[in-house]
Structures are given as structure tokens and as C-alpha cells.
Design an enzyme around this catalytic site. Structure first.
Site, short mmCIF file in Angstrom:
data_model
loop_
_atom_site.label_atom_id
_atom_site.label_comp_id
_atom_site.label_asym_id
_atom_site.label_seq_id
_atom_site.Cartn_x
_atom_site.Cartn_y
_atom_site.Cartn_z
N GLY A 11 0.48 5.29 10.44
CA GLY A 11 1.10 5.45 9.13
C GLY A 11 2.56 4.98 9.14
N TYR A 146 -1.55 19.58 -1.01
CA TYR A 146 -0.62 19.11 0.02
C TYR A 146 0.34 20.24 0.40
CZ TYR A 146 2.87 16.03 2.24
OH TYR A 146 3.73 15.42 3.12
N TYR A 160 0.91 29.88 16.86
CA TYR A 160 0.70 29.35 18.22
C TYR A 160 1.96 29.53 19.07
CZ TYR A 160 -3.98 27.43 18.29
OH TYR A 160 -5.34 27.31 18.33
#
Ligand code: UDP
Length: 316
Positions: A11, A146, A160
Site C-alpha cells: 500500500g 473503519y 496483548y
């Protein structure tokens, strides 16, 4: 030699980040489904021995052999038009894709960096936006796919970090522009530059009074690289605080391209944020970073690149 995995590596931002990492001596594995990425952004790396491309959708388990030192999670549709056309994919890559990318980082003991977004602030009621602001997001509007995917991605990243002790970083990326943006991705810079160069009317949405602050891609990538090296786990805004209305921005592009294009007003998209400007106090303090490229210089380079690629079919 550090080994980095860049999801969304083909991208706009992923490919510039890949270039920077190679320059810093990394080995890079770019992973991309090519849903909105473009292989041509990596064409110049075909003979680079420290580079590999893996065509893969990161919403599925990401298998990478051998050691990995960094996982940069940049895969996602990123323009409003793209995520309106790909709502489920956008939600999946922000949620399942982030989970898989975090899982890879955990399994390899790698540092993880999430490409998050100023969209976390939604249509902000606080101006400029500081990282402490929690945002004003409509979860069920068309942009919600989004915004909420990225907000989920941030929550997952912090989980995490806290629970699995993964070394994580979160960058909140504000509007960025530069070479390799897709000509027709619908974002304002390719839209205005393409229209100005073709002599077509420039489409300002609403009255053009909404504001944005535009950062040139090399500045943004420098901030992200610095964050990857820093011992800091809270989100960091990276963007250029120079704020303009969209109408002013259209006029600047028209002047810089020497175009005769007219400016036409089109309906304002639903939930289009009215104002956006990063507060970069944290980036300055933690990373010693601030943008260097003047808007006019960045726009000149971008216009030149678009001019050279205007009729290139692979760039649409
Ligand atoms: N915009 C516009 N004309 C266009 C494309 C976008 O006036 O052809 C406006 C849009 O309404 C928004 C701003 O430009 O207020 C930036 O839009 P973009 O799609 O680049 O990204 P956003 O910052 O909204 O995510």
C-alpha cells in the site's frame, strides 16, 4: 540484521515504510492481499535480496518461517470510498487481522506496531486532538466500520501488551499525502490533484469549511520509524499540525498545478469530521519528532509524481 514483517506492504504507507526499513538495514517481508494495495509500489525491490513479498490475506492465520523482530500492521482499506465499498473486509482486517498480526508478534517475541488513525477521534469535540481524548465516533454510521475496527485494534494491542507482555506501539496517523497514493482512491489529495491536472472541476464536499492537516509521507514514516525504536506503549499522534480548510486546500492545489479547473460543491459525506488537527506534543517529547517538509514542497513532489503516473493503467 533485524527482520520485519509489514502487513499492507504494497500500500501507500506500507511500501514507503518498507523502503525506510530496508534503508535502515532490515530484512523485510511484505504481506498483502492486494485488495487495495498495488504491487507496482514494490516493483523497484524485485532484485533486492533482503526483500520478500507474500501474497496473503492477514485475516487468515499468518505463517512466517524463522525469526521475526518487528511486525508492522498496516493492512487495511484506508480511504473513505474504499471502506464504504469494503465494509466487512475493513472490519475484518482491523479485528481478525490485528489479532493474527499480534499473534505472530507474540509467537516470535517481536515488537508490534499498529497503524491506527485520527479517525479514533471521530468528529472531534476537542481541538486540536490530544492522545488523551477518547473521541466522538458514530459506531453505526458508514465510517464506523473503519473507526471502530481501528479502535478495536488499539484495544486488542493494549490487551496483548498488558496480558501477554508484547512490546507494542500504536501510531495514530493523521491525513498523509505523497507519491504512490492511488489516483482514484477518493481521498482529497489524489482527487484534487488528478482533477486539477486533467482540467476537470475540483469536487469540494459541503461548503469546504471542514479542516484537515496534511503531513508529507517521508515525515510520517520518520515518526513511525522512531516510534518503533522507542520504549513507549501509549498511542502517539503523528501528523502535521498545519491546518487548512478543504476550500483553501483546493485553491492551493489549483495554484500549484497552474490549472484552470473550476471548483464545484458536492454533498458532504455522512459523518465527515468537521475539524482535524494533531496535537504533536507527545511525539515531540517522546520521539524528538516534528514534521520538516513544507506543504508547498510536499505538494510539488506529489503533483510531479501524479503527472508522471496520470495515464498509467496500473495506478488507477
Ligand atoms: N473531500 C472533498 N472532495 C473530494 C474528496 C474529499 O472535499 O473529492 C473532503 C472530504 O469531505 C473531507 C476531506 O476532503 O472533509 C478529506 O477527505 P479524505 O477522503 O481525504 O479523508 P478523511 O480525512 O475524511 O478521512
Amino acid at each position: 540484521m533485524p527482520i520485519s514483517v509489514v502487513t499492507g506492504g504494497s500500500g501507500f504507507l506500507g511500501s514507503h515504510l518498507t523502503d525506510r526499513l530496508l534503508k535502515e538495514g532490515h530484512e523485510v517481508i511484505a504481506v498483502d492481499s492486494l485488495l487495495t494495495g498495488n504491487e507496482r509500489n514494490l516493483d523497484h525491490l524485485r532484485t533486492e535480496k533482503r526483500f520478500r513479498f507474500l501474497r496473503h490475506d492477514v485475516t487468515k492465520f499468518i505463517a512466517v518461517e524463522g525469526p521475526v523482530d518487528f511486525v508492522f500492521h498496516f493492512a487495511s482499506p484506508a480511504s473513505p470510498i474504499d471502506y464504504l465499498e469494503l465494509p466487512i473486509q475493513t472490519l475484518k482486517v482491523g479485528s481478525l487481522g490485528t489479532h493474527n498480526a499480534l499473534g505472530l508478534a507474540k509467537a516470535k517475541g517481536a515488537t508490534f506496531l499498529l497503524a491506527s488513525t485520527s479517525e479514533c477521534y471521530g468528529d472531534p469535540l476537542v481541538h486540536p486532538q490530544k492522545e488523551e481524548y477518547w473521541g466522538n465516533v458514530n459506531p453505526i454510521g458508514p465510517r464506523g466500520v473503519y473507526d471502530e475496527a481501528k479502535r478495536f485494534a488499539e484495544a486488542m494491542t493494549m490487551a496483548y501488551h498488558r496480558f501477554h507482555k508484547v512490546n507494542t506501539k500504536i501510531v495514530r496517523i493523521f491525513n498523509t499525502y505523497g507519491p504512490r497514493m492511488r489516483l482514484r482512491d477518493g481521498r482529497v489529495v489524489p482527487a484534487f490533484v488528478g482533477q486539477a491536472l486533467r482540467g476537470e472541476p475540483m469536487t469540494v464536499f459541503g461548503e469546504g469549511k471542514q479542516t484537515r492537516s496534511f503531513c508529507f509521507v517521508s515525515d510520517l514514516i520518520d515518526g513511525i520509524y522512531r516510534l518503533s525504536q522507542a520504549d513507549f506503549h501509549e498511542p502517539v499522534n503523528i501528523g502535521n499540525p498545519l491546518e487548512l480548510t478543504i476550500m483553501e486546500f483546493a485553491e492551493r492545489i489549483r495554484r500549484l498545478t497552474g490549472s484552470q479547473s473550476s471548483i464545484v460543491k458536492k454533498p458532504l459525506p455522512v459523518d465527515d469530521p468537521q475539524q482535524r488537527q494533531p496535537d504533536i506534543t507527545r511525539a515531540k517529547k517522546v520521539l524528538g519528532w516534528e514534521p520538516k517538509i513544507l506543504l508547498e514542497d510536499g505538494l510539488r513532489e506529489t503533483i510531479q509524481w501524479f503527472q508522471a503516473n496520470l495515464n498509467s493503467p496500473g495506478r488507477a
